[in-house]
Design an enzyme around this catalytic site. Structure first.
Site, PDB file in Angstrom:
ATOM      1  N   TYR A 179       0.824  -1.212   0.000  1.00 44.53           N
ATOM      2  CA  TYR A 179       0.000   0.000   0.000  1.00 44.53           C
ATOM      3  C   TYR A 179       0.863   1.268   0.000  1.00 44.53           C
ATOM      4  O   TYR A 179       0.352   2.367  -0.204  1.00 44.53           O
ATOM      5  CB  TYR A 179      -0.910   0.062   1.239  1.00 44.53           C
ATOM      6  CG  TYR A 179      -1.909  -1.055   1.391  1.00 44.53           C
ATOM      7  CD1 TYR A 179      -2.678  -1.174   2.551  1.00 44.53           C
ATOM      8  CD2 TYR A 179      -2.101  -2.019   0.404  1.00 44.53           C
ATOM      9  CE1 TYR A 179      -3.602  -2.199   2.723  1.00 44.53           C
ATOM     10  CE2 TYR A 179      -3.012  -3.057   0.572  1.00 44.53           C
ATOM     11  CZ  TYR A 179      -3.747  -3.133   1.736  1.00 44.53           C
ATOM     12  OH  TYR A 179      -4.646  -4.163   1.918  1.00 44.53           O
ATOM     13  N   HIS A 216      -0.842 -11.765   3.383  1.00 46.02           N
ATOM     14  CA  HIS A 216      -1.673 -11.112   2.384  1.00 46.02           C
ATOM     15  C   HIS A 216      -2.320 -12.092   1.409  1.00 46.02           C
ATOM     16  O   HIS A 216      -3.493 -11.959   1.063  1.00 46.02           O
ATOM     17  CB  HIS A 216      -0.833 -10.076   1.599  1.00 46.02           C
ATOM     18  CG  HIS A 216      -1.617  -8.880   1.181  1.00 46.02           C
ATOM     19  ND1 HIS A 216      -1.023  -7.662   0.910  1.00 46.02           N
ATOM     20  CD2 HIS A 216      -2.931  -8.703   0.954  1.00 46.02           C
ATOM     21  CE1 HIS A 216      -1.968  -6.799   0.541  1.00 46.02           C
ATOM     22  NE2 HIS A 216      -3.126  -7.409   0.558  1.00 46.02           N
TER      23      HIS A 216
END
Lengths: 275, 181
Positions: free
Chosen positions: A41, A105
């Site tokens: 991110y 993730h």
């Protein structure tokens, strides 16, 4: 574990300090104490500085915050699942002594179990407090249990009315695994905005469609991870604890499911196992 | 380093490699640029005219390239199968007979592969070629842009059983078609 958030603010690609500072502060003022990031991110560092600033100003205490980070696929591959250095780097970048939650993730089969074992070690050392996995099915969770001996504390999946993940949500609720929903509003897909059901319920409850959906998550014991750069939207998204949905309305929203996902599992995890 | 990157980019643009690169890469649907999901059919492999393969009422995605090997098609399938309607989707792989056994990946395959796969199979050379495709493989580019799509193929048993297993484990109907030389 008594500081589990009821809602999270996501920070996907949010690298602007001033914007994030303002938004996080508004979030905190409106009951948000969960903040989610990930290496991909590009927001770990700036989120860390924002939180440090707010802690130093006395706006919030560290122990009242719940910070979740992730380990990305490239990290799992690069070091064959050994996560210690990456987590310590993240702590350093974010000016933290510990992370409340670290999630895997993507459940890459080749590295998943080694990664979780590594996170367990870090949990025993006190560097992380909870372990989670993103983008999972029941099969992944069962295999984690049989290969590693534990179930994760959290999962984070793409969940919204067009992809309700009913099976995994019910299973996790039975097993007391906390559930986080990313893209909880499916980026306000046209099908949601134009849904006659949601429009009708919006009038019934005098809430926006976004608020209805976020409340739907809470009714299913799912913690939405929303993202917004708009202060008014942050206030709106957090104004959902003053009403509840009728059971029948929850069922009607559940029935909107189309197995429509924005983020395709095989794209993030080649060879993704669906069973 | 930044200066070198800028000069390389300029070179790409001047020589036309940039626009060819874009043309190859845009065949890969983006998460936010392609809103459709749950396709009925995925066609992967050789440049092939699918009009007789897929009924009109079925939705499909096609990932094709000249001389794509069966091995490369499998790698692409591993990353793309979620575009299919789960439990109801079909994958068709089309391959030239002489590309069945080759374990090679070309620059055309790179946009469709996850970085994990690129790293695992050490595909840096192909990544570099993709930046200058016209320079590196002019004949293949001509086939890609101007070449005619094949129209005849035969259903055969796939010589890579791992593809059959892969599809079975993910409830994907699988069809393997060969273009005979």
């Amino acid at each position: 574990m008594n500081n589990i958030p009821w809602i999270f603010m996501g920070t996907f690609q949010n690298k602007d300090f001033d914007l994030l500072l303002n938004n996080v502060q508004i979030g905190i003022q409106n009951g948000v104490h969960g903040f989610d990031t990930a290496p991909s991110y590009k927001s770990e560092g700036v989120l860390g500085i924002v939180l440090k600033t707010l802690i130093e100003k006395g706006v919030v205490k560290r122990e009242d915050l719940f910070i979740s980070d992730k380990v990305d696929a490239w990290q799992m591959q690069e070091n064959n699942g050994e996560m210690s250095q990456y987590v310590q780097d993240a702590l350093h970048k974010m000016h933290l002594d510990y992370l409340d939650l670290v999630l895997v993730h993507w459940p890459l089969p080749e590295y998943l179990y080694a990664t979780i074992r590594s996170l367990i070690e870090l949990k025993e050392k006190g560097l992380i407090r909870n372990i989670g996995v993103c983008n999972v099915r029941i099969g992944h969770l069962k295999r984690i249990l049989s290969n590693v001996g534990i179930l994760p504390d959290f999962i984070q999946n793409e969940i919204h009315p067009l992809n309700n993940c009913d099976e995994v949500v019910n299973w996790c609720n039975e097993k007391n695994i906390k559930i986080m929903a990313y893209s909880p509003l499916c980026r306000m897909n046209k099908k949601l905005i134009e849904s006659p059901i949601l429009q009708e319920l919006s009038i019934k409850y005098n809430k926006s469609i976004g608020q209805l959906i976020l409340r739907w998550h809470l009714e299913r014991s799912v913690m939405p991870v929303f993202m917004s750069h708009n202060p008014k939207r942050i206030v709106e998204n957090t104004s959902i604890r003053d009403f509840s949905l009728d059971k029948n309305d929850i069922v009607r929203i559940n029935a909107m499911n189309e197995n429509y996902k924005i983020f395709l599992e095989s794209k993030g995890c080649p060879g993704y196992e669906i069973h | 380093m930044k200066y070198i990157k800028k000069m390389l980019h300029l070179l790409q643009v001047i020589t036309g490699n940039s626009s060819v690169n874009k043309r190859i890469c845009e065949k890969n649907p983006g998460t936010f640029t392609e809103n459709r999901r749950n396709f009925d059919v995925l066609v992967i492999g050789e440049m092939y005219d699918v009009k007789d393969l897929i009924p009109h009422n079925k939705t499909y995605l096609q990932f094709d390239a000249p001389d794509r090997t069966l091995f490369a098609s499998f790698l692409i399938l591993q990353g793309k199968f979620s575009w299919l309607n789960e439990g109801k989707g079909k994958c068709i792989i089309v391959c030239k007979k002489n590309n069945e056994k080759k374990k090679s990946v070309s620059m055309f395959d790179i946009p469709f592969l996850h970085t994990i796969i690129i790293h695992k199979y050490k595909l840096k050379k192909q990544q570099a070629e993709l930046k200058f495709p016209l320079l590196c493989h002019p004949l293949q580019i001509c086939k890609f842009i101007f070449g005619k799509k094949y129209e005849m193929s035969f259903v055969e048993k796939c010589p890579l059983p791992e593809i059959i297993d892969f599809c079975a484990q993910r409830d994907i109907e699988f069809e393997y078609r060969v273009i005979k030389n």
